[in-house]
Write an enzyme that holds these catalytic residues in place. Sequence first.
Site, PDB file in Angstrom:
ATOM      1  N   GLU A 115       5.787  43.742  24.924  1.00 44.02           N
ATOM      2  CA  GLU A 115       6.578  42.696  24.182  1.00 44.02           C
ATOM      3  C   GLU A 115       8.024  42.505  25.000  1.00 44.02           C
ATOM      4  OE1 GLU A 115       7.473  44.724  20.335  1.00 44.02           O
ATOM      5  OE2 GLU A 115       5.275  44.835  20.143  1.00 44.02           O
ATOM      6  N   GLU A 156       3.826  35.502  18.205  1.00 41.48           N
ATOM      7  CA  GLU A 156       3.626  36.009  16.801  1.00 41.48           C
ATOM      8  C   GLU A 156       4.546  35.431  15.666  1.00 41.48           C
ATOM      9  OE1 GLU A 156       3.154  40.145  16.559  1.00 41.48           O
ATOM     10  OE2 GLU A 156       3.290  40.142  14.325  1.00 41.48           O
ATOM     11  N   ASP A 179      -2.269  48.109  24.614  1.00 43.54           N
ATOM     12  CA  ASP A 179      -0.590  47.541  24.211  1.00 43.54           C
ATOM     13  C   ASP A 179       0.124  48.926  24.784  1.00 43.54           C
ATOM     14  OD1 ASP A 179       0.780  45.966  23.023  1.00 43.54           O
ATOM     15  OD2 ASP A 179       0.211  46.335  20.931  1.00 43.54           O
ATOM     16  N   ASP A 206      -0.788  48.405  19.336  1.00 46.59           N
ATOM     17  CA  ASP A 206       0.024  49.522  18.648  1.00 46.59           C
ATOM     18  C   ASP A 206       0.243  49.311  17.378  1.00 46.59           C
ATOM     19  OD1 ASP A 206       1.910  47.321  18.670  1.00 46.59           O
ATOM     20  OD2 ASP A 206       3.467  48.805  19.453  1.00 46.59           O
ATOM     21  N   SER A 207      -0.403  48.247  16.760  1.00 46.09           N
ATOM     22  CA  SER A 207      -0.530  48.219  15.083  1.00 46.09           C
ATOM     23  C   SER A 207      -1.181  49.450  14.721  1.00 46.09           C
ATOM     24  CB  SER A 207      -1.271  46.876  14.867  1.00 46.09           C
ATOM     25  OG  SER A 207      -2.308  46.929  15.616  1.00 46.09           O
ATOM     26  N   LYS A 244      -0.660  44.976  27.631  1.00 45.52           N
ATOM     27  CA  LYS A 244       0.235  43.910  27.049  1.00 45.52           C
ATOM     28  C   LYS A 244       1.620  44.554  26.629  1.00 45.52           C
ATOM     29  CE  LYS A 244      -0.017  42.923  22.346  1.00 45.52           C
ATOM     30  NZ  LYS A 244       1.341  43.088  21.908  1.00 45.52           N
TER      31      LYS A 244
HETATM   32  O1  KIV Z   1      -0.372  45.589  17.950  1.00 49.25           O
HETATM   33  C1  KIV Z   1      -0.847  44.778  17.668  1.00 49.25           C
HETATM   34  O2  KIV Z   1      -2.099  44.500  17.100  1.00 49.25           O
HETATM   35  C2  KIV Z   1      -0.547  43.299  18.112  1.00 49.25           C
HETATM   36  C3  KIV Z   1      -1.088  42.062  17.664  1.00 49.25           C
HETATM   37  C4  KIV Z   1      -0.448  41.810  16.432  1.00 49.25           C
HETATM   38  C5  KIV Z   1      -0.859  41.056  18.513  1.00 49.25           C
HETATM   39  O3  KIV Z   1       0.127  43.276  19.116  1.00 49.25           O
END
Ligand code: KIV
Length: 307
Positions: free
Chosen positions: A126, A193, A94, A55-56, A124
């Site tokens: 959090e 992280e 994500d 989600d970056s 993934k």
């Molecule tokens: O969103 C992302 O790119 C991430 C990485 C920084 C692990 O969660």
Amino acid sequence: MSTHPSSSASGAKVRIKTLHSKKQRSEPITFLTAYDYPTAVALDRSGVDGILVGDSLGMVVLGYENTIPVTMQEMLHHCRAVSRGVSRAHMVGDMPFMSYQVSAAEALRNAGILLQKGGMDAVKLEGGRERAPAIKAIVSAGIPVMGHLGLTPQSVHQLGGWKVQAKSTEAARRLIEDSLTLEDLGCYAVVLESIPTEVAELISDKLDIPVIGIGAGTGCDGQILVTHDLLGLFDRFTPSFVKKYADLYSEMERAFREYIADVKDRRFPAAEHANSMDPQAFRELVREINTIEQEMDSEDDQPARLH
Ligand code: KIV
């Protein structure tokens, strides 16, 4: 999984058991992020083990201040693009903010969408122990879950900014407990992280599942970076834990400036960039156009006809 014909990716599909075997053999695991088809193709061919559609993307591709505004629709759009370019690497989608926090049922539905419609191999999310209901529901449906602890960007406001986490004994102990909880809940890997190297190393030793670090030092089982940081494509800032392997932002701006100058000075397009017509066909065309124009001119000279 993509079947695009131009792919020259070779080697067997990277599966979760591949990642686990690498941990057992102490062979470093490599992950990078991708958000679009060409980057996914390049990563897949380069031999990276895993690709995270992070989600970056909200920050490095969509220009948001942080990852909080990213929606399921946006994640899905980018997961689909990435999955069309990958035939070998393990792909993780994500889960965006609010796609798994409200209820376990919603978390399961959204995780399912990232696999079924987005083409991902795993998801993934959090958080630690507070995510137990969501993780249990997703894992029990047969969907692999990667955890994410330490600096969890979706909680940036609660954490008070982009700060290194788990620096005190108490905070580090809580992080270790959360890591063990994620493993017990059935997560197949965990991202750590922005935490101290010593803590990350301790956790990597304690867990059987692979620990993938970002800003977590050398003791992890693998590493991940945001590809736009590694390539120098994100102009706003570069975290201190990033190694820049290229400066593509400057290269991109240089190319744009050169193109603009070329067009203004008529250096582009050059002869080799243009298409031409058979000279005989062109002469005929000009003759025809001239005839049509003469006919139209003589019609204009006629007095208006009375009805
Ligand atoms: O969103 C992302 O790119 C991430 C990485 C920084 C692990 O969660």
